[in-house]
Scaffold this active site. Structure first.
Site, PDB file in Angstrom:
ATOM      1  N   MET A 335      64.634  79.275  -9.903  1.00  0.00           N
ATOM      2  CA  MET A 335      64.337  78.550  -8.670  1.00  0.00           C
ATOM      3  C   MET A 335      65.044  77.200  -8.635  1.00  0.00           C
ATOM      4  SD  MET A 335      62.555  80.665  -6.979  1.00  0.00           S
ATOM      5  CE  MET A 335      62.009  79.710  -5.579  1.00  0.00           C
ATOM      6  N   ASP A 354      66.677  69.731 -17.290  1.00  0.00           N
ATOM      7  CA  ASP A 354      65.814  70.708 -17.971  1.00  0.00           C
ATOM      8  C   ASP A 354      65.307  70.037 -19.236  1.00  0.00           C
ATOM      9  OD1 ASP A 354      64.827  73.281 -19.248  1.00  0.00           O
ATOM     10  OD2 ASP A 354      65.708  74.078 -17.409  1.00  0.00           O
ATOM     11  N   VAL A 411      59.588  73.704 -13.015  1.00  0.00           N
ATOM     12  CA  VAL A 411      59.481  74.140 -14.416  1.00  0.00           C
ATOM     13  C   VAL A 411      58.486  75.297 -14.500  1.00  0.00           C
ATOM     14  CG1 VAL A 411      60.088  71.838 -15.252  1.00  0.00           C
ATOM     15  CG2 VAL A 411      57.670  72.439 -14.999  1.00  0.00           C
ATOM     16  N   GLU A 413      55.411  77.822 -14.696  1.00  0.00           N
ATOM     17  CA  GLU A 413      54.161  77.777 -13.922  1.00  0.00           C
ATOM     18  C   GLU A 413      52.983  77.557 -14.880  1.00  0.00           C
ATOM     19  OE1 GLU A 413      54.119  77.461 -10.880  1.00  0.00           O
ATOM     20  OE2 GLU A 413      52.513  78.504  -9.850  1.00  0.00           O
ATOM     21  N   LYS A 418      53.650  71.222 -16.196  1.00  0.00           N
ATOM     22  CA  LYS A 418      53.936  70.572 -14.917  1.00  0.00           C
ATOM     23  C   LYS A 418      53.405  69.133 -14.912  1.00  0.00           C
ATOM     24  CE  LYS A 418      54.528  74.458 -11.777  1.00  0.00           C
ATOM     25  NZ  LYS A 418      55.971  74.553 -11.588  1.00  0.00           N
ATOM     26  N   SER A 439      54.108  78.113  -7.065  1.00  0.00           N
ATOM     27  CA  SER A 439      53.716  79.109  -6.076  1.00  0.00           C
ATOM     28  C   SER A 439      52.232  79.427  -6.136  1.00  0.00           C
ATOM     29  CB  SER A 439      54.552  80.378  -6.211  1.00  0.00           C
ATOM     30  OG  SER A 439      54.919  80.625  -7.526  1.00  0.00           O
ATOM     31  N   HIS A 460      57.603  74.563  -1.242  1.00  0.00           N
ATOM     32  CA  HIS A 460      57.599  75.902  -1.836  1.00  0.00           C
ATOM     33  C   HIS A 460      58.735  76.742  -1.269  1.00  0.00           C
ATOM     34  CE1 HIS A 460      55.414  80.006  -2.288  1.00  0.00           C
ATOM     35  NE2 HIS A 460      56.165  79.767  -3.324  1.00  0.00           N
ATOM     36  N   ASN A 510      51.884  83.591   0.231  1.00  0.00           N
ATOM     37  CA  ASN A 510      51.436  84.380  -0.920  1.00  0.00           C
ATOM     38  C   ASN A 510      49.990  84.829  -0.744  1.00  0.00           C
ATOM     39  OD1 ASN A 510      53.868  84.275  -2.202  1.00  0.00           O
ATOM     40  ND2 ASN A 510      53.348  82.539  -3.508  1.00  0.00           N
TER      41      ASN A 510
HETATM   42  P1  NAD Z   1      62.182  79.973 -14.763  1.00  0.00           P
HETATM   43  O1  NAD Z   1      61.460  80.375 -15.987  1.00  0.00           O
HETATM   44  O2  NAD Z   1      63.390  80.731 -14.331  1.00  0.00           O
HETATM   45  O3  NAD Z   1      62.651  78.455 -14.905  1.00  0.00           O
HETATM   46  C1  NAD Z   1      61.817  77.446 -15.391  1.00  0.00           C
HETATM   47  C2  NAD Z   1      62.729  76.395 -16.018  1.00  0.00           C
HETATM   48  O4  NAD Z   1      61.944  75.267 -16.348  1.00  0.00           O
HETATM   49  C3  NAD Z   1      63.409  76.855 -17.294  1.00  0.00           C
HETATM   50  O5  NAD Z   1      64.796  76.612 -17.194  1.00  0.00           O
HETATM   51  C4  NAD Z   1      62.790  75.990 -18.361  1.00  0.00           C
HETATM   52  O6  NAD Z   1      63.676  75.688 -19.416  1.00  0.00           O
HETATM   53  C5  NAD Z   1      62.432  74.754 -17.573  1.00  0.00           C
HETATM   54  N1  NAD Z   1      61.415  73.954 -18.220  1.00  0.00           N
HETATM   55  C6  NAD Z   1      60.295  74.370 -18.856  1.00  0.00           C
HETATM   56  N2  NAD Z   1      59.633  73.307 -19.347  1.00  0.00           N
HETATM   57  C7  NAD Z   1      60.328  72.204 -19.022  1.00  0.00           C
HETATM   58  C8  NAD Z   1      60.157  70.814 -19.243  1.00  0.00           C
HETATM   59  N3  NAD Z   1      59.099  70.347 -19.929  1.00  0.00           N
HETATM   60  N4  NAD Z   1      61.077  69.968 -18.741  1.00  0.00           N
HETATM   61  C9  NAD Z   1      62.139  70.415 -18.067  1.00  0.00           C
HETATM   62  N5  NAD Z   1      62.358  71.729 -17.837  1.00  0.00           N
HETATM   63  C10 NAD Z   1      61.457  72.606 -18.312  1.00  0.00           C
HETATM   64  O7  NAD Z   1      61.095  79.934 -13.604  1.00  0.00           O
HETATM   65  P2  NAD Z   1      61.298  80.023 -12.028  1.00  0.00           P
HETATM   66  O8  NAD Z   1      61.112  81.422 -11.601  1.00  0.00           O
HETATM   67  O9  NAD Z   1      62.515  79.295 -11.656  1.00  0.00           O
HETATM   68  O10 NAD Z   1      60.012  79.255 -11.503  1.00  0.00           O
HETATM   69  C11 NAD Z   1      59.926  77.854 -11.520  1.00  0.00           C
HETATM   70  C12 NAD Z   1      58.799  77.407 -10.613  1.00  0.00           C
HETATM   71  O11 NAD Z   1      59.024  77.907  -9.299  1.00  0.00           O
HETATM   72  C13 NAD Z   1      57.419  77.897 -11.006  1.00  0.00           C
HETATM   73  O12 NAD Z   1      56.489  76.916 -10.695  1.00  0.00           O
HETATM   74  C14 NAD Z   1      57.209  79.096 -10.117  1.00  0.00           C
HETATM   75  O13 NAD Z   1      55.857  79.370  -9.858  1.00  0.00           O
HETATM   76  C15 NAD Z   1      57.884  78.615  -8.863  1.00  0.00           C
HETATM   77  N6  NAD Z   1      58.322  79.680  -7.950  1.00  0.00           N
HETATM   78  C16 NAD Z   1      58.864  80.828  -8.426  1.00  0.00           C
HETATM   79  C17 NAD Z   1      59.269  81.808  -7.558  1.00  0.00           C
HETATM   80  C18 NAD Z   1      59.894  83.079  -8.069  1.00  0.00           C
HETATM   81  O14 NAD Z   1      59.989  84.040  -7.309  1.00  0.00           O
HETATM   82  N7  NAD Z   1      60.349  83.111  -9.306  1.00  0.00           N
HETATM   83  C19 NAD Z   1      59.122  81.621  -6.189  1.00  0.00           C
HETATM   84  C20 NAD Z   1      58.577  80.431  -5.708  1.00  0.00           C
HETATM   85  C21 NAD Z   1      58.187  79.462  -6.606  1.00  0.00           C
END
Ligand code: NAD
Length: 719
Positions: A335, A354, A411, A413, A418, A439, A460, A510
């Site tokens: 995302m 990151d 980051v 979920e 967070k 989400s 979102h 959602n």
């Molecule tokens: P992902 O696992 O692909 O990416 C998360 C990233 O966060 C990773 O690169 C990780 O290294 C990084 N991270 C973790 N801890 C960290 C920290 N302390 N500092 C900095 N970076 C850190 O996950 P995603 O699918 O991209 O989801 C990210 C967020 O978006 C979540 O909150 C998720 O609920 C939300 N979201 C996801 C979707 C989906 O369909 N995947 C849709 C809408 C919202």
């Protein structure tokens, strides 16, 4: 000031310029048509005029018909609509014949369309009536007939002319899908005649006029012995084309969109008769479509409401422009990288962070690889890729947040991860608006990490970020006007569509999609048969069946969300029946597409090969009533949307309808859940819900609002 003006130069070239006052894009109104008709008449009658250039004073040619002017016509009934449409045809035909002798086809005056940029809808239809179409090599220009996307079809001669110009097969993607082409693509498809450097557009138009001969002005369909390219209906080729097209259209639309069917009929019937009769047929079908409630609902949601939300209907009015120049994204995963990409494409400078610099670099590298693949496929210009990547700096140092206008956290979920990241962000960027892309976690809870600041909110995005048009802006309990205005201005910069919702578990989209998926799973468990569930969902107008959707989202994620929801709700948790299906699926490793196994089977390349045969053994099918399945899948979404409105998550039905159609593909032909209630009537909707509630439990209990609306005879939208 009129919408068109004309000026004739010393060489006898009359330039008719389209320039609707007070609008950034030209749109056609019936007043505009009358002005244009008068100018064309005068130029054709003037012996001093050799030819006409039709162009625009704006960067684009035209966006299409002013849909508001159709609303006025509609109120006057079908006969008035038909007459209005025939007026458009008369003008276009006048341009096309340009004063030539109908028998000898001699003596017409050349008319050239010189398009500086986008020509959509009636803008292109007008050009198609001209004798030559020139387009500037403007990279932002898009040429096409997008009417089908709002439940209409090209009714200003575009259907008849394009089918005759290209042949039915070649015209199909432009007519049936509303595909918009770049100038080069339009040239390759034969929609336009020439792509010319923008600076020479008008000079080239004059040059063509001065060189044009009588024969250059005769449209193929007006010439003797003309045949439909690709074959007329009663030819072997035509037979294949029309039988195939009919099957394809009905398969894709499930018979839910009158416009697609009417379009095909207009092309088929029109191909059997002379051109002028074909135009009358097109006008009759167009009239039928325009008075159908499907077009009304789609125009309202996908055009009027969508545009109003994009223009800031929910924006706090007193706030100054909060456009974002510098964005920081924390979390370079799927995302975060997607958000960085769309922001950079909109010209915003992005710091992508990151946990470590290496992880951030890896996220940027994955994005670069994805862009590279698009360049290789010819979908993206290398220069645009370079510009996008040039705006994204990857790292792990929070110092990069110092001058950010907006910080978005994406980051893992996990509330603890967070909270830590948000607190760090607030300390590093005290002047910025800070947003979470969560989400599932309530925004008001996360706000504690930033001291309950008014500058914190949810933004979102949906996955995949570059494709999904909807963005939910979530107002937490403490969120202030500046934060909302910043989020909305940012979404506008990205050219996406925002809805503003108040904070609650799962927000809006959602919250409604989960019951839809769960209802599909319950039906499976009850023995409805997976194929019936999936097919009924599609027949209802849902783009994806609930079981396929569950596979896409991933069943292990659904299990995690179910566990968290159960923990939060305690005894109020009502989805145990769903868990009894998905927990064993997850334990068996059938977690969806990413594992190559879920409710569906997949091949090595991740393509679905069919429903998993093992479902039959686990959930033996019993006879099921398709109408009941349909009502359950539909109403479970509609009732949840109504509850979201009742609880104040949604502030207005309009945002709920736009959010539903753009966010989770809720049957677009209905215009959304609130549009659907209006269409069937609150009393009928309430009765269907009550009947389902009696058999399947309180999740179908009709909200009091429906009975109140039925008693008052009220609707969500004016009739
Ligand atoms: P992902 O696992 O692909 O990416 C998360 C990233 O966060 C990773 O690169 C990780 O290294 C990084 N991270 C973790 N801890 C960290 C920290 N302390 N500092 C900095 N970076 C850190 O996950 P995603 O699918 O991209 O989801 C990210 C967020 O978006 C979540 O909150 C998720 O609920 C939300 N979201 C996801 C979707 C989906 O369909 N995947 C849709 C809408 C919202």
């Amino acid at each position: 000031m009129p919408d068109f003006r004309a000026e004739t130069d010393a060489e006898g070239i009359c330039t008719v310029t389209w320039d609707v006052p007070g609008r950034s894009m030209n749109v056609m109104s019936f007043e505009g048509l009358a002005t244009l008709a008068a100018l064309v008449e005068a130029a054709l009658a003037d012996a001093g005029v050799k030819g006409i250039v039709l162009t625009s004073a704006k960067p684009d040619f035209a966006g299409g018909m002013d849909l508001a002017s159709f609303a006025g016509l509609k109120a006057r009934g079908p006969a008035a609509i038909f007459a209005g449409v025939m007026e458009i045809h008369a003008l276009m035909r006048r341009i096309e014949r340009a004063g030539m002798d109908a028998r000898t086809l001699r003596g017409g005056k050349p008319v050239v369309a010189a398009l500086p940029g986008t020509a959509a809808g009636v803008g292109l239809e007008l050009a198609l009536a001209c004798h030559r179409i020139l387009v500037a090599d403007n990279p932002r220009a898009r040429i096409g007939l997008p009417e089908i996307k709002v439940g209409l079809f090209p009714g200003g001669g575009g259907t008849t002319r394009l089918a005759r110009r290209l042949g039915v097969m070649a015209a199909a993607p432009f007519l049936l899908e509303g595909r918009m082409a770049t100038p080069a693509e339009a040239k390759a498809a034969g929609i336009v005649d020439e792509v010319v450097p923008a600076a020479t557009l008008l000079a080239r138009a004059r040059e063509w006029i001065l060189a044009a001969k009588d024969a250059d002005l005769v449209k193929p369909w007006d010439a003797k012995g003309w045949r439909m390219p690709g074959g007329a209906p009663y030819s072997p080729e035509g037979y294949m084309t029309f039988v195939g097209a009919s099957a394809m259209v009905n398969g894709r639309t499930q018979g839910l969109y009158p416009a697609a069917r009417a379009l095909l009929s207009a092309v088929y019937e029109g191909a059997l008769v002379p051109f002028d009769t074909a135009l009358r047929i097109e006008a009759r079908h167009f009239t039928t479509v325009l008075v159908d409630p499907t077009a009304t609902a789609m125009i309202r949601t996908l055009f009027l409401s969508k545009e109003a939300l994009e223009k800031g209907a929910a924006r706090p009015g007193a706030e100054p422009d909060r456009s974002v120049r510098r964005l920081a994204v924390i979390g370079a995963g799927m995302m975060g990288a997607g958000i960085a990409r769309v922001a950079a494409e909109a010209g915003i400078t992005v710091a992508l962070l990151d946990a470590t610099a290496a992880a951030a670099e890896a996220g940027r590298a994955r994005l670069a690889a994805a862009l590279e693949a698009e360049v290789a496929r010819g979908r993206l210009a290398a220069a645009r890729r370079d510009a996008t990547l040039g705006r994204i700096a990857a790292g792990a140092d929070y110092g990069a947040l110092a001058d950010a206008d907006l910080v978005i956290e994406a980051v893992f979920e996990d509330p603890q991860v967070k909270a830590k990241v948000l607190a760090q962000a607030a300390a590093a960027a005290p002047g910025a608006v800070i947003a979470t892309n969560t989400s599932t976690l309530p925004v008001t809870g996360l706000a504690a990490a930033v001291g309950g600041a008014a500058t914190f909110l949810g933004i979102h995005f949906f996955s995949p970020v570059e494709k999904m048009a909807l963005v939910e802006v979530i107002r937490g309990r403490a969120t202030g006007a500046r934060a909302v205005a910043t989020a909305l201005d940012f979404v506008r910069q990205l050219r996406k569509t925002p809805i503003v919702v108040n904070d609650a578990r799962f927000f809006y989209a959602n919250r409604c999609i989960i019951p839809y998926i769960n209802e599909g799973v319950r039906l499976l468990a009850e023995g409805a048969g997976p194929a019936l569930v999936e097919n009924v969902a599609k027949a209802l107008g849902m783009p994806v069946g609930p079981l396929q959707l569950m596979d896409e989202i991933a069943i292990d994620l659904a299990v995690r969300i179910a566990r968290a929801t159960r923990a939060a709700l305690g005894p109020g948790y009502a989805d145990t029946a769903v868990d009894e299906v998905i927990f064993p699926m997850a334990e068996a490793g059938r977690i969806g597409r990413k594992a190559g196994a879920g409710f569906y089977d997949y091949d090595a390349r991740g393509r679905r090969t069919g429903l998993w045969p093992g479902l039959a053994g686990r959930f033996p099918a019993r006879p099921a009533d398709a109408a009941e399945v349909r009502d359950r899948l539909l109403l479970v979404q509609v009732l949840e949307a109504l509850r979201a409105l009742d609880e104040g998550v949604l502030e207005e039905p309009r945002a709920g309808d736009v959010g539903a159609v753009l966010g989770w593909g809720f049957a677009p032909g209905t215009g959304g859940p609130f549009g659907w209630v209006d269409r069937v009537g609150a009393a009928a909707a309430g009765a269907r819900a009550a009947s389902l509630a009696a058999r399947h439990g309180p999740r179908f209990a009709p909200p009091a609002r429906l009975a109140a609306m039925a008693a008052a005879g009220s609707r969500f939208y004016p009739d």
